[in-house]
Structures are given as structure tokens and as C-alpha cells.
Design a protein around this motif. Sequence first.
Motif, short mmCIF file in Angstrom:
data_model
loop_
_atom_site.label_atom_id
_atom_site.label_comp_id
_atom_site.label_asym_id
_atom_site.label_seq_id
_atom_site.Cartn_x
_atom_site.Cartn_y
_atom_site.Cartn_z
N MET A 7 0.84 -1.18 0.00
CA MET A 7 0.00 0.00 0.00
C MET A 7 0.89 1.24 0.00
SD MET A 7 -3.03 1.08 2.61
CE MET A 7 -2.29 2.12 3.83
N LYS A 8 0.53 2.21 -0.82
CA LYS A 8 1.26 3.48 -0.85
C LYS A 8 0.82 4.33 0.32
CE LYS A 8 2.15 3.60 -5.72
NZ LYS A 8 2.25 4.42 -6.90
N ASP A 9 1.70 5.24 0.71
CA ASP A 9 1.44 6.09 1.85
C ASP A 9 1.35 7.55 1.40
OD1 ASP A 9 1.02 6.78 4.47
OD2 ASP A 9 3.08 6.46 5.12
N ALA A 10 0.66 8.35 2.18
CA ALA A 10 0.58 9.79 1.93
C ALA A 10 1.96 10.41 2.13
CB ALA A 10 -0.42 10.44 2.88
N ILE A 11 2.27 11.42 1.31
CA ILE A 11 3.57 12.08 1.38
C ILE A 11 3.34 13.58 1.56
CG2 ILE A 11 5.74 12.55 0.19
CD1 ILE A 11 5.11 10.04 -1.56
N PRO A 12 3.67 14.11 2.73
CA PRO A 12 3.53 15.56 2.90
C PRO A 12 4.69 16.30 2.23
CG PRO A 12 4.30 14.55 4.94
CD PRO A 12 4.07 13.43 3.96
N HIS A 13 4.40 17.47 1.69
CA HIS A 13 5.42 18.31 1.04
C HIS A 13 5.31 19.72 1.58
CE1 HIS A 13 6.38 15.34 -2.12
NE2 HIS A 13 5.10 15.06 -2.12
N GLN A 14 6.43 20.41 1.67
CA GLN A 14 6.47 21.84 1.99
C GLN A 14 7.12 22.53 0.81
OE1 GLN A 14 8.67 21.52 5.72
NE2 GLN A 14 6.89 22.41 6.75
N TRP A 15 6.47 23.60 0.30
CA TRP A 15 7.00 24.28 -0.88
C TRP A 15 8.46 24.70 -0.69
CZ3 TRP A 15 4.97 23.15 -5.14
CH2 TRP A 15 3.60 23.12 -5.35
N ASP A 16 8.84 25.13 0.53
CA ASP A 16 10.20 25.61 0.72
C ASP A 16 11.25 24.51 0.73
OD1 ASP A 16 9.52 24.65 3.23
OD2 ASP A 16 10.14 26.45 4.30
N THR A 17 10.81 23.24 0.69
CA THR A 17 11.78 22.13 0.61
C THR A 17 11.70 21.38 -0.71
OG1 THR A 17 10.28 20.56 1.69
CG2 THR A 17 11.77 21.83 3.12
N VAL A 18 10.71 21.72 -1.55
CA VAL A 18 10.59 21.09 -2.87
C VAL A 18 11.68 21.68 -3.77
CG1 VAL A 18 9.11 20.90 -4.91
CG2 VAL A 18 8.11 20.67 -2.63
N PRO A 19 12.46 20.85 -4.47
CA PRO A 19 13.50 21.38 -5.37
C PRO A 19 12.89 22.29 -6.42
CG PRO A 19 13.72 18.99 -5.12
CD PRO A 19 12.43 19.38 -4.47
N LEU A 20 13.61 23.35 -6.74
CA LEU A 20 13.12 24.27 -7.77
C LEU A 20 14.02 24.19 -8.98
CD1 LEU A 20 14.92 27.16 -7.89
CD2 LEU A 20 13.91 27.36 -5.64
N ASP A 21 13.45 24.60 -10.11
CA ASP A 21 14.25 24.71 -11.32
C ASP A 21 13.87 25.98 -12.05
OD1 ASP A 21 11.80 23.95 -12.43
OD2 ASP A 21 12.62 22.39 -13.70
N ASN A 22 14.63 26.28 -13.08
CA ASN A 22 14.48 27.51 -13.86
C ASN A 22 14.57 27.13 -15.34
OD1 ASN A 22 16.46 30.20 -14.79
ND2 ASN A 22 14.43 30.52 -13.99
N PRO A 23 13.50 26.51 -15.88
CA PRO A 23 13.59 25.95 -17.24
C PRO A 23 13.69 26.98 -18.35
CG PRO A 23 11.36 25.76 -16.41
CD PRO A 23 12.20 26.26 -15.27
N ILE A 24 13.19 28.21 -18.12
CA ILE A 24 13.31 29.29 -19.10
C ILE A 24 13.58 30.58 -18.34
CG2 ILE A 24 11.81 28.17 -20.82
CD1 ILE A 24 9.60 30.19 -20.00
N PRO A 25 14.10 31.59 -19.01
CA PRO A 25 14.36 32.86 -18.33
C PRO A 25 13.08 33.42 -17.69
CG PRO A 25 15.44 32.84 -20.46
CD PRO A 25 14.56 31.62 -20.40
N LEU A 26 13.23 34.01 -16.52
CA LEU A 26 12.17 34.70 -15.77
C LEU A 26 11.11 33.77 -15.21
CD1 LEU A 26 11.65 37.83 -18.11
CD2 LEU A 26 13.22 37.58 -16.16
N LEU A 27 11.37 32.45 -15.19
CA LEU A 27 10.40 31.49 -14.66
C LEU A 27 11.11 30.56 -13.68
CD1 LEU A 27 7.61 29.64 -16.53
CD2 LEU A 27 9.13 28.34 -15.05
N THR A 28 10.55 30.48 -12.46
CA THR A 28 11.03 29.55 -11.45
C THR A 28 9.89 28.62 -11.11
OG1 THR A 28 12.45 31.28 -10.56
CG2 THR A 28 12.10 29.35 -9.16
#
Length: 122
Positions: A1-22
Motif C-alpha cells: 500500500m502506498k502512503d501519503a507524502i507531505p510536502h512543503q514548498w520551501d523544501t521542494v526542489p526548484l528549477d528555472n527551465p526558461i528565463p524569468l520562470l522559477t
Amino acid sequence: MKDAIPHQWDTVPLDNPIPLLTRWKVQGDQMLLARVRLEKDCVVALHQHESEQMAVVLSGHVRWTVGAEGEPNRREFEMKGGEVLQLPSNVWHGLTALEDTIIVDILSPAAPMGVDRQDVHD
């Protein structure tokens, strides 16, 4: 059985795929959730994808283009914080940030977003 996974935006990895967008992405088995920060004048090129998309504009101001070049029903419209755009599968769309903007995108099924295929080296 899969379990729920809590996330916090400040710990989610970020990327910058195009200029001016995060972007911060949380990928599930069947959907993708992305928090997207667009700086003023960011342009997301016209694109389409198999996934249905809901774009929740949390704050800011954007101009959407919906429809392919030359389509008779192609249109542009503006949206501000508190509005939601529903995009069916394979609908051509792109946007320009008219001011700094935060959007939450939900795509199902989970798949690459349009900015992942946008060529920024031209």
C-alpha cells in the motif's frame, strides 16, 4: 500500500527551465502539481500537451493566448489572481506575464510541462 507524502514548498526542489520562470514540482503517479513564479515579461511559448491542465492564478496578471496560429477561434485574454483557466488536452496555449505572477498548475496525467520543451537557445 502506498502512503501519503507531505510536502512543503520551501523544501521542494526548484528549477528555472526558461528565463524569468522559477518552478517547484510535485510529481505523483497520475498528476503533476507545479507552483510557478513568472517574473514580469516572462513569455511561455505557444505549446500543447496530452495532459489536461488547470492553471490557478494565485497573484499577478497574465495574458493568455489560446489556439494555434491561424486558427479562426484563436484568442487572447487576461487573467489576474483568483482566476482559474481550464485547458483541455491538446489545446495550443501560451502566456506572457504582465506583472510578477504566481500560478499553480495541475496536469493530469503527469507529463512534461510546455516549458520543458521550449527551446531557449534560439
